[in-house]
Design a protein around this motif. Structure first.
Motif, PDB file in Angstrom:
ATOM      1  N   ILE A 271     -19.127  28.723 -24.257  1.00 55.99           N
ATOM      2  CA  ILE A 271     -19.936  30.359 -24.648  1.00 55.99           C
ATOM      3  C   ILE A 271     -19.920  30.313 -22.894  1.00 55.99           C
ATOM      4  O   ILE A 271     -19.812  31.821 -23.116  1.00 55.99           O
ATOM      5  CB  ILE A 271     -20.977  30.037 -25.226  1.00 55.99           C
ATOM      6  CG1 ILE A 271     -21.217  30.085 -26.845  1.00 55.99           C
ATOM      7  CG2 ILE A 271     -22.183  31.128 -24.810  1.00 55.99           C
ATOM      8  CD1 ILE A 271     -22.468  29.559 -27.210  1.00 55.99           C
ATOM      9  N   LEU A 272     -19.443  29.644 -22.432  1.00 58.39           N
ATOM     10  CA  LEU A 272     -20.011  30.301 -20.827  1.00 58.39           C
ATOM     11  C   LEU A 272     -18.626  30.439 -19.911  1.00 58.39           C
ATOM     12  O   LEU A 272     -18.364  31.123 -19.786  1.00 58.39           O
ATOM     13  CB  LEU A 272     -21.066  29.425 -20.059  1.00 58.39           C
ATOM     14  CG  LEU A 272     -22.591  28.734 -20.733  1.00 58.39           C
ATOM     15  CD1 LEU A 272     -22.825  28.017 -19.364  1.00 58.39           C
ATOM     16  CD2 LEU A 272     -23.069  30.025 -20.194  1.00 58.39           C
ATOM     17  N   SER A 273     -17.885  30.156 -21.044  1.00 59.09           N
ATOM     18  CA  SER A 273     -16.427  30.659 -20.336  1.00 59.09           C
ATOM     19  C   SER A 273     -15.956  32.026 -21.299  1.00 59.09           C
ATOM     20  O   SER A 273     -14.690  32.380 -20.915  1.00 59.09           O
ATOM     21  CB  SER A 273     -15.127  29.168 -21.061  1.00 59.09           C
ATOM     22  OG  SER A 273     -15.330  29.507 -22.097  1.00 59.09           O
ATOM     23  N   ILE A 274     -16.887  31.671 -22.340  1.00 57.43           N
ATOM     24  CA  ILE A 274     -16.291  33.551 -22.708  1.00 57.43           C
ATOM     25  C   ILE A 274     -17.027  34.312 -22.707  1.00 57.43           C
ATOM     26  O   ILE A 274     -17.082  35.450 -22.583  1.00 57.43           O
ATOM     27  CB  ILE A 274     -16.069  33.363 -24.321  1.00 57.43           C
ATOM     28  CG1 ILE A 274     -17.028  32.938 -24.607  1.00 57.43           C
ATOM     29  CG2 ILE A 274     -14.997  32.359 -24.893  1.00 57.43           C
ATOM     30  CD1 ILE A 274     -16.370  33.194 -26.559  1.00 57.43           C
ATOM     31  N   GLU A 275     -18.393  34.231 -22.042  1.00 58.79           N
ATOM     32  CA  GLU A 275     -19.224  35.016 -21.730  1.00 58.79           C
ATOM     33  C   GLU A 275     -18.640  35.915 -20.343  1.00 58.79           C
ATOM     34  O   GLU A 275     -18.937  35.366 -19.227  1.00 58.79           O
ATOM     35  CB  GLU A 275     -20.438  34.480 -21.347  1.00 58.79           C
ATOM     36  CG  GLU A 275     -21.495  35.680 -20.964  1.00 58.79           C
ATOM     37  CD  GLU A 275     -23.069  34.901 -21.211  1.00 58.79           C
ATOM     38  OE1 GLU A 275     -24.423  35.778 -20.733  1.00 58.79           O
ATOM     39  OE2 GLU A 275     -23.213  33.759 -20.127  1.00 58.79           O
ATOM     40  N   PRO A 276     -19.126  37.609 -21.020  1.00 58.27           N
ATOM     41  CA  PRO A 276     -18.497  38.542 -19.726  1.00 58.27           C
ATOM     42  C   PRO A 276     -19.983  38.165 -19.180  1.00 58.27           C
ATOM     43  O   PRO A 276     -20.660  39.844 -19.071  1.00 58.27           O
ATOM     44  CB  PRO A 276     -18.610  39.530 -20.406  1.00 58.27           C
ATOM     45  CG  PRO A 276     -19.122  39.813 -21.786  1.00 58.27           C
ATOM     46  CD  PRO A 276     -19.467  37.819 -22.446  1.00 58.27           C
ATOM     47  N   SER A 277     -20.081  37.416 -17.798  1.00 57.66           N
ATOM     48  CA  SER A 277     -22.049  37.907 -17.505  1.00 57.66           C
ATOM     49  C   SER A 277     -21.505  38.944 -16.016  1.00 57.66           C
ATOM     50  O   SER A 277     -20.753  38.490 -15.766  1.00 57.66           O
ATOM     51  CB  SER A 277     -21.737  36.081 -16.323  1.00 57.66           C
ATOM     52  OG  SER A 277     -23.506  36.296 -16.091  1.00 57.66           O
ATOM     53  N   LYS A 278     -22.453  39.179 -15.682  1.00 55.52           N
ATOM     54  CA  LYS A 278     -22.470  40.502 -14.772  1.00 55.52           C
ATOM     55  C   LYS A 278     -22.747  39.014 -13.084  1.00 55.52           C
ATOM     56  O   LYS A 278     -22.411  40.005 -12.417  1.00 55.52           O
ATOM     57  CB  LYS A 278     -23.498  41.010 -14.932  1.00 55.52           C
ATOM     58  CG  LYS A 278     -23.788  42.041 -16.131  1.00 55.52           C
ATOM     59  CD  LYS A 278     -25.021  43.484 -16.043  1.00 55.52           C
ATOM     60  CE  LYS A 278     -24.353  43.834 -17.412  1.00 55.52           C
ATOM     61  NZ  LYS A 278     -25.928  44.908 -17.696  1.00 55.52           N
ATOM     62  N   LYS A 279     -22.729  37.751 -13.705  1.00 60.48           N
ATOM     63  CA  LYS A 279     -22.342  37.460 -12.202  1.00 60.48           C
ATOM     64  C   LYS A 279     -20.901  37.599 -11.490  1.00 60.48           C
ATOM     65  O   LYS A 279     -21.032  36.942 -10.607  1.00 60.48           O
ATOM     66  CB  LYS A 279     -23.273  36.143 -12.364  1.00 60.48           C
ATOM     67  CG  LYS A 279     -25.158  36.296 -12.874  1.00 60.48           C
ATOM     68  CD  LYS A 279     -24.851  34.371 -12.843  1.00 60.48           C
ATOM     69  CE  LYS A 279     -26.751  34.472 -13.204  1.00 60.48           C
ATOM     70  NZ  LYS A 279     -27.295  32.896 -13.722  1.00 60.48           N
ATOM     71  N   LEU A 280     -19.845  37.297 -12.669  1.00 61.20           N
ATOM     72  CA  LEU A 280     -18.717  37.157 -12.523  1.00 61.20           C
ATOM     73  C   LEU A 280     -18.345  38.317 -11.638  1.00 61.20           C
ATOM     74  O   LEU A 280     -19.129  39.673 -11.796  1.00 61.20           O
ATOM     75  CB  LEU A 280     -17.690  36.985 -13.353  1.00 61.20           C
ATOM     76  CG  LEU A 280     -18.086  35.924 -14.836  1.00 61.20           C
ATOM     77  CD1 LEU A 280     -17.310  36.048 -16.443  1.00 61.20           C
ATOM     78  CD2 LEU A 280     -18.264  34.950 -14.173  1.00 61.20           C
ATOM     79  N   PRO A 281     -16.808  37.834 -10.820  1.00 59.26           N
ATOM     80  CA  PRO A 281     -16.352  39.410 -10.246  1.00 59.26           C
ATOM     81  C   PRO A 281     -16.071  40.261 -11.241  1.00 59.26           C
ATOM     82  O   PRO A 281     -15.679  39.888 -12.287  1.00 59.26           O
ATOM     83  CB  PRO A 281     -15.479  38.688  -9.551  1.00 59.26           C
ATOM     84  CG  PRO A 281     -15.258  37.120  -9.612  1.00 59.26           C
ATOM     85  CD  PRO A 281     -17.069  36.642 -10.725  1.00 59.26           C
TER      86      PRO A 281
END
Length: 383
Positions: A271-281
Motif C-alpha cells: 500500500i505504501l508503495s502505491i499510495e500517492p502520499s503528499k510527502k513524496l516529490p
C-alpha cells in the motif's frame, strides 16, 4: 449442751462449705477442661477442612467443617470456610443461601460479596452477580485493598465481556487502568481485555504505554501494529510490524512468525508503495496518481461490462459514468504537476470508483484491493 450444739452445727456448716467449694472447683476444672478440649477439637477439624479446601477436596472439607462447628457453634471463620467448601463442591444453592445469611450481618464484607457474585454467576443471575461484584469492589478487605479492587474490576470486566455488555466492561477497564501502577503485564492485560470489549483505540493507548517503557516489547509491537493496520494507518502499521518481526527474528525462540501478521506487513508495504502520499516529490506523486487512475478506470470498465444496462442505469455506476469524462479523468501529467487541488480531485474519483464498484461487482483483487483499503482509511483524499 447449748455450746456443744452450736459448735457441732458450726463444724457441720464449715464442712459442707468446704465440700461445696471443692465440688465447685472440681466442676469448674472439668468444665474448663471440656471447653478447652472442644476448642482444640474445633480447631483441629477446621484445620483439616481448610487443608481439604486447599488440596481440592471440598466434600471432605464440608464434613470436617460441620464437625468443627458442632464443637464451636457460631464461629464465623468456620462458617465462612464451610460456605466456601459448599460452593467449591458444587452445592451452589446451599452455598449461596449460607453466604446470604453471613451477608446479613456483614453486608460490606468484600469476600462475602465476591463469593455471592461468583455463585450468582453460576446461577445465571447476571444482575445479582454484577451488583455483588460492585459491592465487593467497594467493600472492606484485609490487606492490600487497592490491588484486590483492581483485580475484581478485571474479573467483573471479563464477566461483562462474556455476557456481551461491552460498554460496561470498557468503563470498568478504564477505571482499573486509571488507578493502575506502571506495570507492563497489567497494561498488556488491560489492552487485551479492551480489544475484547470492542474498544480498540483504548487498547492501543495501553499498548503505546507499554512501548513507551519497553520499546522492544514484541507482544505490544505486534498488537499495536495489528490495530493500526485495522485503523487504516498503514505507515504506522508497517513501522510497528517491521520492528515486531525484527524482535521475533532476533529472539531465541525457534517459532514461526504469525502468518496473519506477515500478510499485514506485506500488504502495508505494498500500500505504501502505491499510495500517492503528499510527502513524496511532486513527480513521484503524480506518477502514482496517474497509475491509480488507470487502475480505477479499468476496474470501472470491467464492472460496467458485468452489469446489465437496466441495472447500470439504476446503480451508482451511472453517477460514475458521468464523472469519468470529466476533467479529473482526463487531465494530463503536466497540468497535474502544477495543481494539487486537481491531484486530490483525481484521487477522489479513484477512491469513489473503487468503493462503489466493490459494492456492485464484489471485492477487488491485486492493486485495486489496495486502493480500496486506502479509500477506507481515515485519511482519504478530501474532495
Amino acid at each position: 449442751m447449748k455450746r456443744r450444739l452450736i459448735l457441732r452445727d458450726a463444724l457441720t456448716f464449715l464442712s459442707l462449705t468446704l465440700i461445696t467449694a471443692i465440688l465447685f472447683a472440681v466442676t469448674l476444672f472439668l468444665f474448663h477442661t471440656f471447653a478447652t478440649h472442644r476448642q482444640e477439637l474445633a480447631q483441629r477439624w477446621a484445620a483439616r477442612g481448610q487443608a481439604a479446601i486447599a488440596s481440592g477436596h471440598p466434600d471432605q472439607a464440608i464434613v470436617a467443617l460441620r464437625t468443627a462447628l458442632s464443637h464451636a457453634p457460631g464461629e464465623r471463620s468456620y462458617e465462612l470456610l464451610l460456605a466456601q467448601a459448599l460452593g467449591d463442591a458444587g452445592h451452589t444453592e446451599e452455598a449461596y443461601n449460607y453466604f446470604l445469611g453471613l451477608w446479613e450481618t456483614q453486608p460490606g464484607d468484600g469476600f462475602i460479596n465476591l463469593s455471592l457474585a461468583r455463585l450468582a454467576a453460576k446461577k445465571n443471575d447476571m444482575q445479582s452477580a454484577i451488583n455483588y461484584y460492585r459491592a465487593a469492589i467497594y467493600g472492606t478487605w484485609e490487606g492490600d485493598g487497592i490491588v484486590r479492587r483492581r483485580d475484581l474490576r478485571l474479573e467483573l470486566s471479563r464477566y461483562l465481556i462474556a455476557h456481551h455488555d461491552l460498554s460496561s466492561a470498557r468503563t470498568e477497564l478504564l477505571v482499573a487502568g486509571g488507578n493502575a501502577p506502571e506495570d507492563t503485564g497489567l497494561a498488556l492485560t488491560l489492552a487485551h481485555l479492551l480489544e475484547q470489549a470492542s474498544a480498540p483505540r483504548d487498547a492501543l493507548n495501553f499498548y503505546e504505554k507499554v512501548l513507551a517503557r519497553e520499546p522492544n516489547n514484541q507482544q505490544a509491537l505486534e498488537a499495536a501494529g495489528r490495530l493500526e493496520y485495522g485503523f487504516g494507518h498503514f505507515e504506522e502499521a508497517h513501522r510497528l510490524l517491521e520492528r515486531a518481526k525484527h524482535e521475533h527474528d532476533t529472539s531465541a525462540l525457534n517459532q514461526a512468525w504469525s502468518p496473519d501478521l506477515q500478510t499485514m506487513l506485506d500488504a502495508a508495504k505494498q500500500i505504501l508503495s502505491i499510495e500517492p502520499s503528499k510527502k513524496l516529490p511532486a513527480t513521484d506523486r503524480v506518477n502514482r496518481i496517474l497509475r491509480a487512475r488507470d487502475l480505477a478506470r479499468k476496474r470501472f470498465d470491467d464492472c460496467t461490462a458485468r452489469v446489465s444496462a437496466a441495472n447500470a442505469a439504476s446503480s451508482p455506476l451511472q453517477n460514475l459514468a458521468a464523472r469519468w469524462p470529466s476533467k479529473e479523468a482526463t487531465i494530463n501529467r503536466a497540468a497535474l504537476l502544477n495543481d494539487t487541488s486537481e491531484q486530490d480531485a483525481v484521487m477522489k474519483l479513484v477512491y469513489d470508483t473503487e468503493t462503489q464498484t466493490s459494492q456492485i461487482c464484489g471485492a477487488p483483487t491485486g492493486d485495486d484491493a489496495l486502493l480500496l483499503m486506502l479509500a477506507k482509511s481515515p485519511k482519504p483524499v478530501e474532495p
